[in-house]
Design a protein around this motif. Structure first.
Motif, PDB file in Angstrom:
ATOM      1  N   ASP A   5       0.861  -1.180   0.000  1.00  0.00           N
ATOM      2  CA  ASP A   5       0.000   0.000   0.000  1.00  0.00           C
ATOM      3  C   ASP A   5       0.902   1.237   0.000  1.00  0.00           C
ATOM      4  O   ASP A   5       1.551   1.540   0.999  1.00  0.00           O
ATOM      5  N   PHE A   6       0.915   1.962  -1.116  1.00  0.00           N
ATOM      6  CA  PHE A   6       1.830   3.104  -1.230  1.00  0.00           C
ATOM      7  C   PHE A   6       1.335   4.332  -0.477  1.00  0.00           C
ATOM      8  O   PHE A   6       2.058   5.337  -0.429  1.00  0.00           O
ATOM      9  N   ASP A   7       0.160   4.280   0.110  1.00  0.00           N
ATOM     10  CA  ASP A   7      -0.229   5.321   1.061  1.00  0.00           C
ATOM     11  C   ASP A   7       0.495   5.106   2.393  1.00  0.00           C
ATOM     12  O   ASP A   7       0.833   6.063   3.093  1.00  0.00           O
ATOM     13  N   PHE A  20      13.601  -5.781  -4.155  1.00  0.00           N
ATOM     14  CA  PHE A  20      14.372  -7.012  -3.973  1.00  0.00           C
ATOM     15  C   PHE A  20      13.531  -8.219  -4.375  1.00  0.00           C
ATOM     16  O   PHE A  20      12.428  -8.402  -3.882  1.00  0.00           O
ATOM     17  N   GLY A  21      14.086  -9.054  -5.283  1.00  0.00           N
ATOM     18  CA  GLY A  21      13.317 -10.170  -5.802  1.00  0.00           C
ATOM     19  C   GLY A  21      12.140  -9.656  -6.601  1.00  0.00           C
ATOM     20  O   GLY A  21      10.990 -10.022  -6.365  1.00  0.00           O
ATOM     21  N   CYS A  22      12.422  -8.804  -7.571  1.00  0.00           N
ATOM     22  CA  CYS A  22      11.382  -8.016  -8.252  1.00  0.00           C
ATOM     23  C   CYS A  22      10.395  -8.856  -9.044  1.00  0.00           C
ATOM     24  O   CYS A  22       9.268  -8.421  -9.307  1.00  0.00           O
ATOM     25  N   GLY A  23      10.781 -10.077  -9.456  1.00  0.00           N
ATOM     26  CA  GLY A  23       9.877 -10.877 -10.273  1.00  0.00           C
ATOM     27  C   GLY A  23       9.480 -10.140 -11.533  1.00  0.00           C
ATOM     28  O   GLY A  23      10.328  -9.584 -12.235  1.00  0.00           O
ATOM     29  N   GLN A  24       8.190 -10.086 -11.831  1.00  0.00           N
ATOM     30  CA  GLN A  24       7.703  -9.413 -13.034  1.00  0.00           C
ATOM     31  C   GLN A  24       7.735  -7.890 -12.927  1.00  0.00           C
ATOM     32  O   GLN A  24       7.402  -7.201 -13.894  1.00  0.00           O
ATOM     33  N   GLY A  25       8.108  -7.354 -11.773  1.00  0.00           N
ATOM     34  CA  GLY A  25       8.370  -5.922 -11.666  1.00  0.00           C
ATOM     35  C   GLY A  25       7.205  -5.036 -11.286  1.00  0.00           C
ATOM     36  O   GLY A  25       7.310  -3.809 -11.348  1.00  0.00           O
ATOM     37  N   ARG A  26       6.090  -5.621 -10.817  1.00  0.00           N
ATOM     38  CA  ARG A  26       4.892  -4.816 -10.575  1.00  0.00           C
ATOM     39  C   ARG A  26       5.123  -3.671  -9.585  1.00  0.00           C
ATOM     40  O   ARG A  26       4.662  -2.537  -9.807  1.00  0.00           O
ATOM     41  N   HIS A  27       5.846  -3.934  -8.500  1.00  0.00           N
ATOM     42  CA  HIS A  27       6.092  -2.866  -7.527  1.00  0.00           C
ATOM     43  C   HIS A  27       7.181  -1.910  -8.000  1.00  0.00           C
ATOM     44  O   HIS A  27       7.140  -0.713  -7.696  1.00  0.00           O
ATOM     45  N   ALA A  30       5.504   0.635 -10.166  1.00  0.00           N
ATOM     46  CA  ALA A  30       4.758   1.606  -9.365  1.00  0.00           C
ATOM     47  C   ALA A  30       5.700   2.635  -8.731  1.00  0.00           C
ATOM     48  O   ALA A  30       5.379   3.829  -8.679  1.00  0.00           O
ATOM     49  N   ALA A  31       6.855   2.182  -8.253  1.00  0.00           N
ATOM     50  CA  ALA A  31       7.825   3.098  -7.654  1.00  0.00           C
ATOM     51  C   ALA A  31       8.396   4.052  -8.707  1.00  0.00           C
ATOM     52  O   ALA A  31       8.619   5.239  -8.435  1.00  0.00           O
ATOM     53  N   TYR A  32       8.634   3.546  -9.904  1.00  0.00           N
ATOM     54  CA  TYR A  32       9.142   4.369 -11.009  1.00  0.00           C
ATOM     55  C   TYR A  32       8.132   5.451 -11.369  1.00  0.00           C
ATOM     56  O   TYR A  32       8.499   6.622 -11.580  1.00  0.00           O
ATOM     57  N   ARG A  33       6.858   5.095 -11.435  1.00  0.00           N
ATOM     58  CA  ARG A  33       5.811   6.079 -11.760  1.00  0.00           C
ATOM     59  C   ARG A  33       5.722   7.175 -10.701  1.00  0.00           C
ATOM     60  O   ARG A  33       5.263   8.281 -10.975  1.00  0.00           O
ATOM     61  N   ARG A  34       6.142   6.856  -9.472  1.00  0.00           N
ATOM     62  CA  ARG A  34       6.089   7.833  -8.389  1.00  0.00           C
ATOM     63  C   ARG A  34       7.337   8.692  -8.303  1.00  0.00           C
ATOM     64  O   ARG A  34       7.483   9.479  -7.371  1.00  0.00           O
ATOM     65  N   GLY A  35       8.263   8.516  -9.238  1.00  0.00           N
ATOM     66  CA  GLY A  35       9.446   9.372  -9.286  1.00  0.00           C
ATOM     67  C   GLY A  35      10.672   8.814  -8.619  1.00  0.00           C
ATOM     68  O   GLY A  35      11.670   9.521  -8.458  1.00  0.00           O
ATOM     69  N   ALA A  57      10.006   0.964 -22.137  1.00  0.00           N
ATOM     70  CA  ALA A  57       8.725   1.350 -22.719  1.00  0.00           C
ATOM     71  C   ALA A  57       8.060   2.454 -21.902  1.00  0.00           C
ATOM     72  O   ALA A  57       7.473   3.396 -22.457  1.00  0.00           O
ATOM     73  N   MET A  58       8.148   2.348 -20.580  1.00  0.00           N
ATOM     74  CA  MET A  58       7.566   3.378 -19.725  1.00  0.00           C
ATOM     75  C   MET A  58       8.245   4.721 -19.944  1.00  0.00           C
ATOM     76  O   MET A  58       7.579   5.767 -20.001  1.00  0.00           O
ATOM     77  N   ALA A  59       9.570   4.712 -20.061  1.00  0.00           N
ATOM     78  CA  ALA A  59      10.300   5.956 -20.314  1.00  0.00           C
ATOM     79  C   ALA A  59       9.918   6.537 -21.676  1.00  0.00           C
ATOM     80  O   ALA A  59       9.744   7.754 -21.822  1.00  0.00           O
ATOM     81  N   TYR A  60       9.750   5.669 -22.652  1.00  0.00           N
ATOM     82  CA  TYR A  60       9.446   6.117 -24.013  1.00  0.00           C
ATOM     83  C   TYR A  60       8.097   6.827 -24.087  1.00  0.00           C
ATOM     84  O   TYR A  60       7.953   7.839 -24.782  1.00  0.00           O
ATOM     85  N   VAL A  61       7.099   6.308 -23.364  1.00  0.00           N
ATOM     86  CA  VAL A  61       5.766   6.914 -23.425  1.00  0.00           C
ATOM     87  C   VAL A  61       5.545   7.971 -22.336  1.00  0.00           C
ATOM     88  O   VAL A  61       4.453   8.521 -22.213  1.00  0.00           O
ATOM     89  N   GLY A  62       6.566   8.234 -21.532  1.00  0.00           N
ATOM     90  CA  GLY A  62       6.472   9.292 -20.535  1.00  0.00           C
ATOM     91  C   GLY A  62       5.673   8.947 -19.298  1.00  0.00           C
ATOM     92  O   GLY A  62       5.067   9.830 -18.676  1.00  0.00           O
ATOM     93  N   GLU A  63       5.683   7.659 -18.900  1.00  0.00           N
ATOM     94  CA  GLU A  63       4.927   7.262 -17.708  1.00  0.00           C
ATOM     95  C   GLU A  63       5.601   7.679 -16.411  1.00  0.00           C
ATOM     96  O   GLU A  63       4.948   7.730 -15.370  1.00  0.00           O
ATOM     97  N   ALA A  64       6.906   7.932 -16.455  1.00  0.00           N
ATOM     98  CA  ALA A  64       7.628   8.305 -15.240  1.00  0.00           C
ATOM     99  C   ALA A  64       7.932   9.803 -15.275  1.00  0.00           C
ATOM    100  O   ALA A  64       8.193  10.360 -16.343  1.00  0.00           O
ATOM    101  N   PRO A  65       7.912  10.467 -14.125  1.00  0.00           N
ATOM    102  CA  PRO A  65       8.170  11.912 -14.090  1.00  0.00           C
ATOM    103  C   PRO A  65       9.650  12.228 -14.325  1.00  0.00           C
ATOM    104  O   PRO A  65      10.512  11.360 -14.189  1.00  0.00           O
ATOM    105  N   PRO A  66       9.959  13.470 -14.680  1.00  0.00           N
ATOM    106  CA  PRO A  66      11.358  13.871 -14.855  1.00  0.00           C
ATOM    107  C   PRO A  66      12.164  13.607 -13.588  1.00  0.00           C
ATOM    108  O   PRO A  66      11.685  13.820 -12.475  1.00  0.00           O
ATOM    109  N   GLY A  67      13.382  13.128 -13.772  1.00  0.00           N
ATOM    110  CA  GLY A  67      14.258  12.839 -12.641  1.00  0.00           C
ATOM    111  C   GLY A  67      14.176  11.413 -12.154  1.00  0.00           C
ATOM    112  O   GLY A  67      15.076  10.951 -11.438  1.00  0.00           O
TER     113      GLY A  67
END
Length: 236
Positions: A5-7, A20-27, A30-35, A57-67
């Motif tokens: 829960d990112f709240d 750690f142990g990212c697997g398919q990378g779902r979390h 989410a962390a990348y999208r939050r900057g 792909a996320m970087a290419y379509v601009g899903e992550a904020p600058p920085g």
């Protein structure tokens, strides 16, 4: 489908984040999208390639904020290739139940977490998981399968032994538990019509869902939530 829960586990721009142990990378996504400045670590090279491709792909379509930044790296949890105090946030989702030496891994995670930093650990909840084990040996006696089941008090004690202070917990994914009980009852390698239909329902809930399914999941989580999620802080 996020278990953390990112709240309760806030990630801000510039936070150094280890999945750690990212697997398919779902979390990690989410962390990348939050900057966050994210490192996704795993032992599986094929999985890491998929995660790298998704980061690109996320970087290419601009899903992550600058920085924000994101990289996928190979590494062993018993000897992490990072200096002390390297991360502000560490996530270990559905990993510890797989590793032979969880004490060594937690020691490494505590070492690379910066003072004041947060750790989120998720593991299968004890009672629902024990039911799966009782229903099917095939469920866990496989290569890379679960080698232990945690009680909350035991996991909290392990965290404290490594200098981390538990600060909260909750359960997640109650609607997923009946699916695994069904799978174990009929045999994990078999697929019946009922199992297939329930899987289709879960896919619908993950992709779209509605207020009824989300409310049911929230109300059932304290009773049959599949995952235990525990948060801890490294004292400053």
């Amino acid at each position: 489908m996020l278990t953390i829960d990112f709240d309760r586990f806030p990630i801000a721009a510039g936070h150094r984040v280890l999945d750690f142990g990212c697997g398919q990378g779902r979390h990690a996504y989410a962390a990348y999208r939050r900057g966050g400045r994210v490192l996704a670590l795993d032992l599986d090279g094929a999985v890491l390639k998929e995660v790298r491709d998704m980061f690109g792909a996320m970087a290419y379509v601009g899903e992550a904020p600058p920085g924000a930044s994101a990289h996928a790296v190979h590494g062993d949890g018993a000897a992490l290739p990072f200096p002390d105090n390297a991360f502000d946030r560490i996530m270990a989702a559905e990993v510890l139940e797989h590793v032979p030496d969880d004490d060594a891994v937690l020691g490494e995670l505590a070492r690379v977490l910066a003072p004041g930093g947060l750790l989120a650990v998720t593991v299968p909840r004890w009672l629902p998981e024990r039911i799966c084990w009782a229903l099917s040996r095939e469920y866990h006696e496989v290569e890379g399968g679960h080698v232990r089941v945690y009680r909350r008090r035991v996991l909290r004690k392990l965290l404290r032994e490594h200098g981390l202070t538990p600060i909260g917990s909750h359960h997640a994914h109650a609607l997923h538990m009946p699916y695994w009980w069904l799978k174990c009852a009929v045999g994990p390698s078999r697929e019946t019509r009922l199992v297939r239909r329930y899987h289709e329902f879960l896919c619908w809930d993950i992709e779209r869902g509605n207020w009824a399914s989300r409310t049911a999941d929230r109300l059932l989580n304290p009773v049959i939530g599949k995952s235990l999620v525990l948060y801890a802080v490294k004292p400053a």
